[in-house]
Design an enzyme around this catalytic site. Sequence first.
Site, PDB file in Angstrom:
ATOM      1  N   TYR A   2      52.978  37.922  36.806  1.00 23.69           N
ATOM      2  CA  TYR A   2      53.806  36.886  36.183  1.00 23.69           C
ATOM      3  C   TYR A   2      53.064  36.102  35.106  1.00 23.69           C
ATOM      4  CZ  TYR A   2      56.693  37.875  40.264  1.00 23.69           C
ATOM      5  OH  TYR A   2      57.453  38.509  41.219  1.00 23.69           O
ATOM      6  N   THR A  51      39.055  45.806  48.804  1.00 21.50           N
ATOM      7  CA  THR A  51      39.848  46.295  47.674  1.00 21.50           C
ATOM      8  C   THR A  51      39.183  47.534  47.101  1.00 21.50           C
ATOM      9  OG1 THR A  51      40.815  45.701  45.530  1.00 21.50           O
ATOM     10  CG2 THR A  51      38.613  44.884  45.981  1.00 21.50           C
ATOM     11  N   ASP A  61      44.962  37.211  49.327  1.00 24.97           N
ATOM     12  CA  ASP A  61      46.385  37.426  49.100  1.00 24.97           C
ATOM     13  C   ASP A  61      46.857  36.289  48.211  1.00 24.97           C
ATOM     14  OD1 ASP A  61      48.642  39.105  49.516  1.00 24.97           O
ATOM     15  OD2 ASP A  61      49.537  37.554  50.761  1.00 24.97           O
TER      16      ASP A  61
END
EC number: 3.6.1.66
Length: 232
Positions: free
Chosen positions: A155, A10, A72
């Site tokens: 979310y 990342t 993930d």
Amino acid sequence: MEHAILVIATRNKGKSREIGKYLEHFPVEVRDLNDFGPIPEVVEDGATFEENAYKKALLTARVLGLPALADDSGLEVAALGGAPGIHSARYAGPDASDAANNEKLLAALSGVEDRAARFCCVLSLAVPSGPALTYEAFCEGTILTAPRGDNGFGYDPLFHYAPAGKTFAEMSLDEKAKVSHRGRALLELQREFDQVLKWLHARTADENLRRGVGHDMCVTGEDPRGTEPKME
């Protein structure tokens, strides 16, 4: 035991720092993609979180020649057949904002009573030759009818975690880390990391021998948890 190098796949410094905190007491040097030049983008076209995490970890490991850790994750809503799932980040479109994804989710659940959902995270730790270790964790909750809280991302404002009586967006970072899907997966990795390091050193020895590089470590291909590593 000599220090190993582990690359977090990342460029998000926050994520790499979060992962590094779990491994700070082990003989491992944690780096991320910011420490290297550009590498090819991974096409996340896998059918599962595990496939996508493995693709990211393996590509990074092969390009850099070092062990790599990737994750993930996403949201699975029971009433929607597991959607948005692997498409969580692009639920409302390829470049959708968090707000747009949340709006689409609320529209999809309009009038639906069963709002059970879970976050899933899969960590994949791969070496350049292909074998990998996989860690998976979940966090169960429900989807609210309106967002609450200003922290977090994705979310989080809609995901209500009953034991805390809060959405993820109402929690502090420390609170969330203790119960979140990623935090649980990282804790599992941390608990086994002594054995993981032995596996990494053995794999490094194996790969060095294949390249004709001398190494005094024992060669083994066994997963330290007693099961075979995932092969490409």
